[in-house]
Design a protein around this motif. Sequence first.
Motif, PDB file in Angstrom:
ATOM      1  N   VAL A  10       0.842  -1.203   0.000  1.00 47.22           N
ATOM      2  CA  VAL A  10       0.000   0.000   0.000  1.00 47.22           C
ATOM      3  C   VAL A  10       0.875   1.250   0.000  1.00 47.22           C
ATOM      4  CG1 VAL A  10      -1.522   1.375   1.488  1.00 47.22           C
ATOM      5  CG2 VAL A  10      -2.061  -1.001   1.004  1.00 47.22           C
ATOM      6  N   VAL A  11       1.928   1.212   0.838  1.00 45.42           N
ATOM      7  CA  VAL A  11       2.837   2.367   0.915  1.00 45.42           C
ATOM      8  C   VAL A  11       3.478   2.615  -0.451  1.00 45.42           C
ATOM      9  CG1 VAL A  11       5.003   3.177   1.936  1.00 45.42           C
ATOM     10  CG2 VAL A  11       3.244   2.133   3.390  1.00 45.42           C
ATOM     11  N   GLY A  21       2.569   5.774  -2.952  1.00 45.93           N
ATOM     12  CA  GLY A  21       3.660   6.741  -2.811  1.00 45.93           C
ATOM     13  C   GLY A  21       3.705   7.392  -1.437  1.00 45.93           C
ATOM     14  N   LEU A  22       3.530   6.592  -0.386  1.00 41.84           N
ATOM     15  CA  LEU A  22       3.411   7.168   0.962  1.00 41.84           C
ATOM     16  C   LEU A  22       4.713   7.094   1.770  1.00 41.84           C
ATOM     17  CD1 LEU A  22      -0.107   5.715   1.899  1.00 41.84           C
ATOM     18  CD2 LEU A  22       0.439   8.043   1.173  1.00 41.84           C
ATOM     19  N   ALA A  23       5.766   6.480   1.213  1.00 41.19           N
ATOM     20  CA  ALA A  23       6.982   6.215   2.009  1.00 41.19           C
ATOM     21  C   ALA A  23       7.520   7.495   2.662  1.00 41.19           C
ATOM     22  CB  ALA A  23       8.041   5.570   1.126  1.00 41.19           C
ATOM     23  N   ASP A  32       6.073   9.293   8.663  1.00 43.17           N
ATOM     24  CA  ASP A  32       6.253   9.801  10.031  1.00 43.17           C
ATOM     25  C   ASP A  32       5.534  11.116  10.271  1.00 43.17           C
ATOM     26  OD1 ASP A  32       7.818   7.647  10.610  1.00 43.17           O
ATOM     27  OD2 ASP A  32       9.664   8.625   9.907  1.00 43.17           O
ATOM     28  N   ARG A  33       4.945  11.689   9.229  1.00 45.18           N
ATOM     29  CA  ARG A  33       4.338  13.015   9.408  1.00 45.18           C
ATOM     30  C   ARG A  33       2.962  12.912  10.070  1.00 45.18           C
ATOM     31  NH1 ARG A  33       5.411  15.986   3.691  1.00 45.18           N
ATOM     32  NH2 ARG A  33       7.551  15.244   3.442  1.00 45.18           N
ATOM     33  N   PRO A  34       2.614  13.918  10.881  1.00 47.08           N
ATOM     34  CA  PRO A  34       1.221  13.969  11.348  1.00 47.08           C
ATOM     35  C   PRO A  34       0.325  14.324  10.160  1.00 47.08           C
ATOM     36  CG  PRO A  34       2.481  15.858  12.176  1.00 47.08           C
ATOM     37  CD  PRO A  34       3.435  15.020  11.382  1.00 47.08           C
ATOM     38  N   THR A  35      -0.858  13.771  10.109  1.00 51.22           N
ATOM     39  CA  THR A  35      -1.680  13.979   8.908  1.00 51.22           C
ATOM     40  C   THR A  35      -2.165  15.428   8.810  1.00 51.22           C
ATOM     41  OG1 THR A  35      -3.634  13.201  10.075  1.00 51.22           O
ATOM     42  CG2 THR A  35      -2.453  11.600   8.741  1.00 51.22           C
ATOM     43  N   ALA A  36      -2.111  16.169   9.944  1.00 53.53           N
ATOM     44  CA  ALA A  36      -2.563  17.572   9.917  1.00 53.53           C
ATOM     45  C   ALA A  36      -1.746  18.413   8.940  1.00 53.53           C
ATOM     46  CB  ALA A  36      -2.482  18.165  11.317  1.00 53.53           C
ATOM     47  N   VAL A  37      -0.504  18.009   8.648  1.00 46.86           N
ATOM     48  CA  VAL A  37       0.340  18.846   7.777  1.00 46.86           C
ATOM     49  C   VAL A  37       0.276  18.418   6.305  1.00 46.86           C
ATOM     50  CG1 VAL A  37       1.939  19.283   9.691  1.00 46.86           C
ATOM     51  CG2 VAL A  37       2.478  17.479   8.050  1.00 46.86           C
ATOM     52  N   LEU A  38      -0.513  17.408   6.001  1.00 43.46           N
ATOM     53  CA  LEU A  38      -0.534  16.910   4.621  1.00 43.46           C
ATOM     54  C   LEU A  38      -1.416  17.771   3.719  1.00 43.46           C
ATOM     55  CD1 LEU A  38      -0.985  13.072   5.245  1.00 43.46           C
ATOM     56  CD2 LEU A  38       1.157  14.348   4.996  1.00 43.46           C
ATOM     57  N   SER A  39      -1.110  17.722   2.415  1.00 39.67           N
ATOM     58  CA  SER A  39      -1.978  18.391   1.437  1.00 39.67           C
ATOM     59  C   SER A  39      -3.248  17.551   1.258  1.00 39.67           C
ATOM     60  CB  SER A  39      -1.251  18.497   0.104  1.00 39.67           C
ATOM     61  OG  SER A  39      -1.177  17.220  -0.498  1.00 39.67           O
ATOM     62  N   GLY A  40      -4.234  18.162   0.606  1.00 39.83           N
ATOM     63  CA  GLY A  40      -5.495  17.452   0.385  1.00 39.83           C
ATOM     64  C   GLY A  40      -5.299  16.136  -0.370  1.00 39.83           C
ATOM     65  N   GLY A  41      -4.462  16.175  -1.408  1.00 41.07           N
ATOM     66  CA  GLY A  41      -4.222  14.976  -2.211  1.00 41.07           C
ATOM     67  C   GLY A  41      -3.507  13.896  -1.406  1.00 41.07           C
ATOM     68  N   GLU A  42      -2.547  14.322  -0.572  1.00 41.95           N
ATOM     69  CA  GLU A  42      -1.816  13.352   0.266  1.00 41.95           C
ATOM     70  C   GLU A  42      -2.756  12.717   1.293  1.00 41.95           C
ATOM     71  OE1 GLU A  42       2.575  15.543   0.131  1.00 41.95           O
ATOM     72  OE2 GLU A  42       1.160  16.053   1.708  1.00 41.95           O
ATOM     73  N   ARG A  43      -3.620  13.552   1.855  1.00 41.38           N
ATOM     74  CA  ARG A  43      -4.581  13.019   2.837  1.00 41.38           C
ATOM     75  C   ARG A  43      -5.480  11.972   2.191  1.00 41.38           C
ATOM     76  NH1 ARG A  43      -5.954  15.795   7.158  1.00 41.38           N
ATOM     77  NH2 ARG A  43      -8.175  15.494   6.838  1.00 41.38           N
TER      78      ARG A  43
END
Length: 365
Positions: free
Chosen positions: A117-118, A122-124, A128-139
């Motif tokens: 899945v990772v 493309g999640l590698a 380690d990031r908190p999801t609060a800092v992700l872009s909409g597409g990354e979320r």
Amino acid sequence: MSIITALFRGRLGGFSLDARFDVPARGVTALFGPSGCGKTTVLRCVAGLTRLSDAALRVDGDVWQDGRRRFVPPHRRPVGYVFQEASLFPHLSVTDNLRYGQKRVRGETDRVAFDDVVALLGLARLLDRPTAVLSGGERQRVAIGRALLSQPRLLLMDEPLSALDRASKEDILPYLERLHDTLEIPVLYVSHDIAEVERLADTLVLMEAGRVRAVGPLADLLADPTLPLARLPEAAEVMEAEVVAVDAAYGLSTVAVPGGRLVVPGVAGDPGTRRRLRILAADVSLRRTATAEGESSILNVLPARITGAEPAGNHLMTVFLALGDDGTGAPLLARITRKSWDLLGLAPSQPVYAMIKGVALLDRG
Ligand SMILES: Nc1ncnc2c1ncn2[C@@H]1O[C@H](COP(=O)(O)OP(=O)(O)OP(=O)(O)O)[C@@H](O)[C@H]1O
């Protein structure tokens, strides 16, 4: 062949649903139709979140609902659900969010492994990031990963791109295409964006006002003269093509489709690679005779047969075609002026040449 058989009938407030369809339990099936036609309601019925008593659902031989007699509750249905907006735990890392959704199915090896899945999404870099800092597409990619790790037998996606801006949409589409090509999990995909459907879907369930207007392979329904899709201003046909040759010097590829060969821009892949093409009706014009070499800048001039035609507004015609001298190839749509139709003396069953100005490769191969 494994199939999903669904029937959902009943009233929800003032809304009346009568949806029935049989679709293959593989690939992407798009539920498409105007806002309010019942697409989300059907998905909720499949997930067991909305319960109608006059309903039946069978997925690959297993009965999930049979009227009042049998109703598998939502938490027992092996579905992954991806919504418009990813509802992730903002204080947890991407890894923890993914692990949260992870289930082990007893006695079975995982259909979908964490590392796969990772890699697939493309999640590698993000783990380690908190999801609060992700872009909409990354979320949204994390939300899809989490849904997949619940080891679903069916993935339900409700307008997963509609909350994203254009650039994020373009970023995420290749990941969805890869899922499509790599995983064997069937997907029910709700959308009201025909371009998205053309890119991703194999099968289409066309809905209108709580009912299923038509079900079938996407390419068949796009060019069906009895349906509204060919009348859309952005009407188009999709077709599966196989790469035959690449001309690297000119940056062009030759691909074979049923009934002909097309030259497409770019290096489409090694010979034998399968790609999906989209040809807009507005990019196809018609001639009565073939062009001689050097006579036109349009590279694709293919023999075809007219199978039907209808007015599109006051001054245009939508022409239904089948590629090939004998008209047994892939369907194609052309949008031409009514004046051209009359001047050329065109009529159904006539042989013509389709001049195709633009061909888009939809997937990334
Ligand atoms: N539980 C409910 N009670 C009353 N009305 C409902 C209920 N669920 C859905 N509806 C109504 O059913 C209709 C279909 O809604 P639904 O969300 O399924 O449409 P949709 O095709 O997914 O639309 P959109 O593309 O806008 O999301 C709407 O008019 C909605 O208000």
